[in-house]
Write a protein that holds these residues in place. Structure first.
Motif, PDB file in Angstrom:
ATOM      1  N   ASN A 189       1.130  -1.431   0.059  1.00 14.37           N
ATOM      2  CA  ASN A 189      -0.405  -0.040   0.161  1.00 14.37           C
ATOM      3  C   ASN A 189       0.949   0.861  -0.147  1.00 14.37           C
ATOM      4  O   ASN A 189       1.667   1.204   0.208  1.00 14.37           O
ATOM      5  N   PRO A 190       0.505   2.584  -0.569  1.00 12.73           N
ATOM      6  CA  PRO A 190      -0.655   2.802  -1.665  1.00 12.73           C
ATOM      7  C   PRO A 190      -0.294   2.067  -2.876  1.00 12.73           C
ATOM      8  O   PRO A 190       0.875   2.041  -3.440  1.00 12.73           O
ATOM      9  N   LEU A 191      -1.248   1.746  -3.909  1.00 16.38           N
ATOM     10  CA  LEU A 191      -1.003   0.287  -4.828  1.00 16.38           C
ATOM     11  C   LEU A 191      -0.904   1.649  -6.395  1.00 16.38           C
ATOM     12  O   LEU A 191      -2.031   0.970  -7.195  1.00 16.38           O
ATOM     13  N   ALA A 192      -1.163   3.062  -5.895  1.00 13.49           N
ATOM     14  CA  ALA A 192      -1.176   3.937  -7.324  1.00 13.49           C
ATOM     15  C   ALA A 192      -0.474   5.092  -6.937  1.00 13.49           C
ATOM     16  O   ALA A 192      -0.043   5.902  -5.748  1.00 13.49           O
ATOM     17  N   THR A 193      -0.177   5.568  -7.993  1.00 13.46           N
ATOM     18  CA  THR A 193       0.738   6.771  -8.723  1.00 13.46           C
ATOM     19  C   THR A 193       0.532   7.633  -9.367  1.00 13.46           C
ATOM     20  O   THR A 193      -0.065   6.851 -10.690  1.00 13.46           O
ATOM     21  N   CYS A 194       1.091   8.638  -9.619  1.00 10.64           N
ATOM     22  CA  CYS A 194       0.801   9.270 -11.354  1.00 10.64           C
ATOM     23  C   CYS A 194       2.134   9.092 -11.560  1.00 10.64           C
ATOM     24  O   CYS A 194       3.040   9.008 -10.759  1.00 10.64           O
ATOM     25  N   THR A 195       2.778   9.257 -13.385  1.00 10.56           N
ATOM     26  CA  THR A 195       3.592   8.521 -14.348  1.00 10.56           C
ATOM     27  C   THR A 195       4.590   9.340 -14.087  1.00 10.56           C
ATOM     28  O   THR A 195       5.948   9.075 -14.571  1.00 10.56           O
ATOM     29  N   SER A 196       4.161  10.697 -13.233  1.00 11.81           N
ATOM     30  CA  SER A 196       5.453  11.641 -12.603  1.00 11.81           C
ATOM     31  C   SER A 196       6.505  10.717 -11.721  1.00 11.81           C
ATOM     32  O   SER A 196       7.409  10.940 -10.961  1.00 11.81           O
ATOM     33  N   GLY A 197       6.000  10.124 -11.317  1.00 16.35           N
ATOM     34  CA  GLY A 197       7.327   9.221  -9.561  1.00 16.35           C
ATOM     35  C   GLY A 197       6.611   9.950  -8.635  1.00 16.35           C
ATOM     36  O   GLY A 197       5.184  10.907  -8.786  1.00 16.35           O
ATOM     37  N   GLY A 198       6.354   9.336  -7.500  1.00  9.19           N
ATOM     38  CA  GLY A 198       6.094   9.466  -6.046  1.00  9.19           C
ATOM     39  C   GLY A 198       6.045  10.436  -5.359  1.00  9.19           C
ATOM     40  O   GLY A 198       5.972  11.084  -4.445  1.00  9.19           O
ATOM     41  N   ASN A 199       7.507  11.640  -5.853  1.00 15.01           N
ATOM     42  CA  ASN A 199       8.597  12.046  -5.031  1.00 15.01           C
ATOM     43  C   ASN A 199       8.631  11.888  -2.934  1.00 15.01           C
ATOM     44  O   ASN A 199       8.785  10.955  -2.823  1.00 15.01           O
ATOM     45  N   SER A 200       7.675  12.527  -2.564  1.00 11.91           N
ATOM     46  CA  SER A 200       7.054  11.410  -1.343  1.00 11.91           C
ATOM     47  C   SER A 200       6.618  10.545  -0.667  1.00 11.91           C
ATOM     48  O   SER A 200       6.492   9.990   0.251  1.00 11.91           O
ATOM     49  N   ARG A 201       5.513   9.823  -2.098  1.00  9.83           N
ATOM     50  CA  ARG A 201       4.503   9.144  -1.764  1.00  9.83           C
ATOM     51  C   ARG A 201       5.176   7.941  -1.369  1.00  9.83           C
ATOM     52  O   ARG A 201       5.674   7.108  -2.294  1.00  9.83           O
ATOM     53  N   MET A 202       5.598   6.474  -0.084  1.00  7.13           N
ATOM     54  CA  MET A 202       5.929   6.280   0.347  1.00  7.13           C
ATOM     55  C   MET A 202       5.492   5.007  -0.287  1.00  7.13           C
ATOM     56  O   MET A 202       3.795   5.072   0.276  1.00  7.13           O
ATOM     57  N   VAL A 203       5.983   3.796  -1.076  1.00  5.34           N
ATOM     58  CA  VAL A 203       4.794   2.419  -0.782  1.00  5.34           C
ATOM     59  C   VAL A 203       6.183   0.867  -0.244  1.00  5.34           C
ATOM     60  O   VAL A 203       7.110   1.234  -0.311  1.00  5.34           O
ATOM     61  N   MET A 204       4.401   0.496   0.614  1.00  4.03           N
ATOM     62  CA  MET A 204       5.476  -0.649   1.232  1.00  4.03           C
ATOM     63  C   MET A 204       4.711  -1.869   1.576  1.00  4.03           C
ATOM     64  O   MET A 204       3.599  -1.802   0.702  1.00  4.03           O
ATOM     65  N   MET A 205       5.680  -2.619   1.015  1.00  2.00           N
ATOM     66  CA  MET A 205       5.159  -3.990   1.031  1.00  2.00           C
ATOM     67  C   MET A 205       5.273  -5.124   2.058  1.00  2.00           C
ATOM     68  O   MET A 205       6.703  -5.611   3.122  1.00  2.00           O
ATOM     69  N   VAL A 206       4.430  -5.443   2.985  1.00  3.82           N
ATOM     70  CA  VAL A 206       4.571  -6.424   4.445  1.00  3.82           C
ATOM     71  C   VAL A 206       4.615  -7.356   4.095  1.00  3.82           C
ATOM     72  O   VAL A 206       3.999  -8.027   3.162  1.00  3.82           O
ATOM     73  N   ALA A 207       5.577  -8.073   4.412  1.00  7.39           N
ATOM     74  CA  ALA A 207       5.546  -9.843   4.711  1.00  7.39           C
ATOM     75  C   ALA A 207       5.378 -10.017   6.221  1.00  7.39           C
ATOM     76  O   ALA A 207       4.900  -9.507   6.981  1.00  7.39           O
ATOM     77  N   THR A 252      17.592  -6.870   7.320  1.00  7.59           N
ATOM     78  CA  THR A 252      16.218  -7.404   7.475  1.00  7.59           C
ATOM     79  C   THR A 252      15.455  -7.099   7.719  1.00  7.59           C
ATOM     80  O   THR A 252      15.902  -6.374   8.915  1.00  7.59           O
ATOM     81  N   SER A 253      14.812  -6.983   7.506  1.00  5.72           N
ATOM     82  CA  SER A 253      12.654  -6.265   7.524  1.00  5.72           C
ATOM     83  C   SER A 253      12.157  -7.357   7.337  1.00  5.72           C
ATOM     84  O   SER A 253      12.411  -7.820   6.464  1.00  5.72           O
ATOM     85  N   SER A 254      10.516  -6.782   7.519  1.00  6.07           N
ATOM     86  CA  SER A 254       9.620  -8.037   7.571  1.00  6.07           C
ATOM     87  C   SER A 254       9.380  -6.892   5.555  1.00  6.07           C
ATOM     88  O   SER A 254       8.271  -7.215   5.874  1.00  6.07           O
ATOM     89  N   VAL A 255       9.664  -4.951   5.584  1.00  8.27           N
ATOM     90  CA  VAL A 255       8.623  -4.272   4.924  1.00  8.27           C
ATOM     91  C   VAL A 255       9.802  -3.782   4.134  1.00  8.27           C
ATOM     92  O   VAL A 255      10.660  -3.883   4.318  1.00  8.27           O
ATOM     93  N   ILE A 256       9.733  -3.791   2.950  1.00  9.13           N
ATOM     94  CA  ILE A 256       9.779  -3.566   1.854  1.00  9.13           C
ATOM     95  C   ILE A 256       9.202  -2.086   1.818  1.00  9.13           C
ATOM     96  O   ILE A 256       8.028  -1.902   0.947  1.00  9.13           O
ATOM     97  N   ARG A 257      10.537  -0.420   1.691  1.00 13.93           N
ATOM     98  CA  ARG A 257       9.739   0.390   1.482  1.00 13.93           C
ATOM     99  C   ARG A 257      10.358   1.107  -0.142  1.00 13.93           C
ATOM    100  O   ARG A 257      11.431   0.525  -0.117  1.00 13.93           O
ATOM    101  N   PHE A 258       9.994   1.730  -0.701  1.00  9.05           N
ATOM    102  CA  PHE A 258      10.345   2.603  -2.105  1.00  9.05           C
ATOM    103  C   PHE A 258       9.548   3.570  -2.324  1.00  9.05           C
ATOM    104  O   PHE A 258       8.405   3.399  -2.300  1.00  9.05           O
ATOM    105  N   THR A 259       9.874   4.720  -3.438  1.00 10.18           N
ATOM    106  CA  THR A 259       9.250   5.841  -3.986  1.00 10.18           C
ATOM    107  C   THR A 259       8.736   5.081  -4.939  1.00 10.18           C
ATOM    108  O   THR A 259       9.340   4.693  -5.850  1.00 10.18           O
ATOM    109  N   THR A 260       7.454   5.671  -5.562  1.00  9.89           N
ATOM    110  CA  THR A 260       7.317   5.173  -7.007  1.00  9.89           C
ATOM    111  C   THR A 260       8.372   6.054  -7.813  1.00  9.89           C
ATOM    112  O   THR A 260       7.928   7.218  -7.478  1.00  9.89           O
TER     113      THR A 260
END
Length: 144
Positions: free
Chosen positions: A14-32, A70-78
């Protein structure tokens, strides 16, 4: 070292949407639900009619994982996606992960990119495929 895609199972992203310009400060997290090896990175894939099309992945800018260890969360900006309009098929984008040996996770999430527009443009733009997004996202998202 983990080599099985079962060791890269994600329970949420989450979140699973952004704009084609990229998220700049919009952080996506994938949780295991368990710790992930350090070499696991997020990737986008192009899918056509439900099947991955590796030949079309060349049009995607891949995300860069932020933070290591090592973590259960991957974070990235789009990242920005300037080449999606070069894909002339009806497609969708999937968010998943890959480890250092090239094994891809079985967990895949539908990811939406919407064409960037300035606030106040007064109209929506899009051109087909999985990148034009959904109306609720267009109506509520004004960032880039």
């Amino acid at each position: 070292m983990f080599t099985s895609s079962e060791n890269m199972d994600f329970v949420d992203a989450n979140p699973l949407a952004t704009c084609t310009s990229g998220g700049n400060s919009r952080m996506v997290m994938m949780v295991a639900n368990h710790s992930l090896p350090e070499d696991v990175v997020p990737i986008f894939q192009i899918h056509v009619h439900g099947s991955h099309r590796p030949d079309l992945d060349q049009f995607l800018v891949q995300p860069t994982k932020q933070g290591w260890g090592t973590s259960s969360v991957i974070r990235f900006t789009t990242p920005p996606q300037p080449n999606l309009n070069k894909i002339h098929e009806n497609f969708s984008i999937k968010l998943t992960a890959r480890n250092g040996s090239g094994t891809v996770s079985n967990s895949k999430f539908d990811f939406e990119y919407v064409e960037h527009s300035k606030v106040g443009d007064g109209h929506k733009r899009g051109g087909g495929g999985g990148w034009q997004g959904v109306d609720s996202f267009n109506n509520n998202y004004h960032g880039g």
